[in-house]
Design an enzyme around this catalytic site. Structure first.
Site, PDB file in Angstrom:
ATOM      1  N   VAL A   1       0.819  -1.048   0.012  1.00 47.11           N
ATOM      2  CA  VAL A   1      -0.077  -0.073   0.075  1.00 47.11           C
ATOM      3  C   VAL A   1      -0.003   1.290  -0.045  1.00 47.11           C
ATOM      4  O   VAL A   1      -0.072   2.351  -0.517  1.00 47.11           O
ATOM      5  CB  VAL A   1      -1.009   0.250   1.130  1.00 47.11           C
TER       6      VAL A   1
ATOM      7  N   ASN B   1      -7.385  -0.137   6.575  1.00 39.82           N
ATOM      8  CA  ASN B   1      -6.371  -1.331   7.645  1.00 39.82           C
ATOM      9  C   ASN B   1      -5.327  -1.814   7.865  1.00 39.82           C
ATOM     10  O   ASN B   1      -4.773  -1.946   8.687  1.00 39.82           O
ATOM     11  CB  ASN B   1      -7.676  -2.343   8.278  1.00 39.82           C
TER      12      ASN B   1
ATOM     13  N   SER C   1      -5.984   3.629  16.621  1.00 37.72           N
ATOM     14  CA  SER C   1      -5.959   3.230  17.507  1.00 37.72           C
ATOM     15  C   SER C   1      -5.768   4.035  19.098  1.00 37.72           C
ATOM     16  O   SER C   1      -6.031   4.791  19.006  1.00 37.72           O
ATOM     17  CB  SER C   1      -4.115   2.251  17.720  1.00 37.72           C
TER      18      SER C   1
ATOM     19  N   TYR D   1       4.049   5.071  16.024  1.00 41.76           N
ATOM     20  CA  TYR D   1       2.792   4.334  15.925  1.00 41.76           C
ATOM     21  C   TYR D   1       1.800   5.506  16.120  1.00 41.76           C
ATOM     22  O   TYR D   1       0.236   5.575  15.459  1.00 41.76           O
ATOM     23  CB  TYR D   1       2.420   3.403  15.799  1.00 41.76           C
TER      24      TYR D   1
ATOM     25  N   ALA E   1       1.832   8.567  16.485  1.00 38.98           N
ATOM     26  CA  ALA E   1       1.773  10.129  16.009  1.00 38.98           C
ATOM     27  C   ALA E   1       0.642   9.680  14.479  1.00 38.98           C
ATOM     28  O   ALA E   1       0.080  10.990  14.015  1.00 38.98           O
ATOM     29  CB  ALA E   1       2.229  10.462  15.356  1.00 38.98           C
TER      30      ALA E   1
ATOM     31  N   LYS F   1      -1.567   7.194  13.849  1.00 36.94           N
ATOM     32  CA  LYS F   1      -2.834   6.779  14.779  1.00 36.94           C
ATOM     33  C   LYS F   1      -3.934   8.717  15.134  1.00 36.94           C
ATOM     34  O   LYS F   1      -5.486   8.352  14.369  1.00 36.94           O
ATOM     35  CB  LYS F   1      -3.217   5.907  15.717  1.00 36.94           C
TER      36      LYS F   1
ATOM     37  N   ILE G   1      -6.118  -6.905  20.213  1.00 33.19           N
ATOM     38  CA  ILE G   1      -6.996  -7.283  19.377  1.00 33.19           C
ATOM     39  C   ILE G   1      -6.215  -8.329  18.450  1.00 33.19           C
ATOM     40  O   ILE G   1      -5.150  -8.214  18.958  1.00 33.19           O
ATOM     41  CB  ILE G   1      -7.731  -6.801  18.351  1.00 33.19           C
TER      42      ILE G   1
END
Length: 288
Positions: free
Chosen positions: A86, A112, A167, A180, A182, A184, A213
Site C-alpha cells: 500500500v 486498515n 488506535s 505509531y 502520531a 494514528k 486485538i
C-alpha cells in the site's frame, strides 16, 4: 455502502431511500494477511462478503490475497485481489481502479493495513518514523485521494462509507510508539476533515480506534516471530506476562477477537449509521 442480505434485515424504512441489493454492493477491504494476521480470513473481508459486499482484497503477497478471494467465493461472494504494498506510489490508483473495473464503482473503503516498529524516541531512526507514517497515514491519504474523483463522478442515491482504522495509542499515546501514536492520531484528524469534505457526496467518514486485538502480531511470544516488510525484517510478538497483565487491565478481561473488530467496522457501514460521520468509535473492551 454495504447493505446486509435481505433475510437479515428487518422491515424496510418508510422513506424514499432505495436499498441496494447485495449484488450491487462494492466493498473494498484494504489490508494484508501478513500485517493484520486474521483480518481477512476470520474478520473483515469475510464479514463484509457474508453481508453481500463485493470485495477488493489487498495483500503484500499474492498467495494470501488469492486465498482470501477463494474463501469469499466459497461463501458465495464475489472478490478480486489487488496485490502489492500500500506504500507503493502507484498502489492507490491501482486499488481504486480495481474496484471500478471489476464492480463498476466503490461504496465502502476500509483503511486498515499496518504494523508496528517500536522504539523509545531517542533510539528511533528516521527510517522507523517514515515507514510507520507511510503505511498508517500516507497510504490511507492516497487511497482516499484516489477515490474522491469516483465519489464525485459516480453519484448514488445511498450513503457510501469510509472507515479508517486508528488506535487507542492515537488517542492516549503509548510509550515506545511515538511513530505509531502520531500516525494514528493523524488518522483521527484526517477522518474529521474528510467527513467535512466528502459529506457533499453522501460519503460518511468515520474511524475505529482499537485496543488490544488478538492477531498474528500479538499472538507470537516476543522475539519469536518476524514479518518481512519491504525488505525489512520486523520482529513481532508480545511478552506473554506483559500481555496477560494488559488483559487484566481491560474491563472485559480479555483481548478482542478479529471478528469483534470486524463487527465494529461493519457497524459504521450499515444504513442505521447513515447520520454518523466524523466520529471515532473506540473498540477496546471498556478501557477508555
Amino acid at each position: 455502502m454495504l447493505v446486509p442480505h435481505p433475510s437479515t434485515r428487518g422491515p424496510p424504512p418508510q422513506t424514499e431511500h432505495r436499498e441496494r441489493s447485495p449484488d450491487e454492493e462494492v466493498g473494498r477491504t484494504y489490508g494484508t494477511g501478513h500485517r493484520l494476521g486474521t483480518w481477512h480470513r476470520s474478520g473483515g473481508g469475510l464479514k463484509f462478503a457474508q453481508e453481500g459486499a463485493r470485495v477488493v482484497v489487498n495483500d503484500l503477497d499474492e498467495a494470501p490475497a488469492l486465498e482470501t478471494v477463494e474463501l469469499i467465493k466459497d461463501l458465495g461472494g464475489s472478490a478480486v485481489a489487488c496485490v502489492g504494498s500500500v506504500t507503493d506510489g502507484d498502489f492507490a490508483d491501482r486499488f481504486v481502479q480495481a474496484g471500478v473495473d471489476s464492480f463498476g464503482g466503490v461504496d465502502i473503503v476500509v483503511n486498515n493495513a499496518g504494523y508496528t516498529w517500536d522504539s523509545v524516541i531517542q533510539k528511533m531512526s528516521d527510517e522507523q518514523w517514515d515507514a510507520i507514517l507511510d503505511i498508517h497515514l500516507k497510504a490511507p491519504f492516497r487511497i482516499l485521494r484516489a477515490a474522491q474523483p469516483w465519489f464525485k463522478k459516480l453519484p448514488v442515491d445511498h450513503h457510501r462509507k469510509v472507515v479508517n482504522v486508528s488506535s487507542i495509542a492515537g488517542l492516549n499515546g503509548n510509550a515506545g510508539q511515538v511513530n505509531y501514536s502520531a500516525a494514528k492520531a493523524g488518522i483521527v484528524g484526517m477522518t474529521k476533515t474528510l467527513a467535512k469534505e466528502f459529506g457533499r457526496y453522501n460519503v460518511n467518514v468515520n474511524a475505529v480506534a482499537f485496543g488490544l486485538i488478538s492477531t498474528r502480531l500479538t499472538e507470537a511470544p516476543a522475539g519469536d516471530g518476524s514479518i518481512d516488510i519491504d525488505g525489512r525484517s520486523i520482529k513481532v510478538g508480545v511478552n506473554p506476562d506483559l500481555l496477560a497483565a494488559f488483559e487484566r487491565g481491560i474491563p472485559l478481561g480479555r483481548a478482542g477477537r478479529p471478528d469483534e473488530a470486524a463487527g465494529a467496522v461493519y457497524s459504521l457501514c450499515i444504513p442505521e449509521t447513515d447520520y454518523v460521520s466524523g466520529q471515532t468509535l473506540v473498540c477496546d473492551g471498556g478501557g477508555m
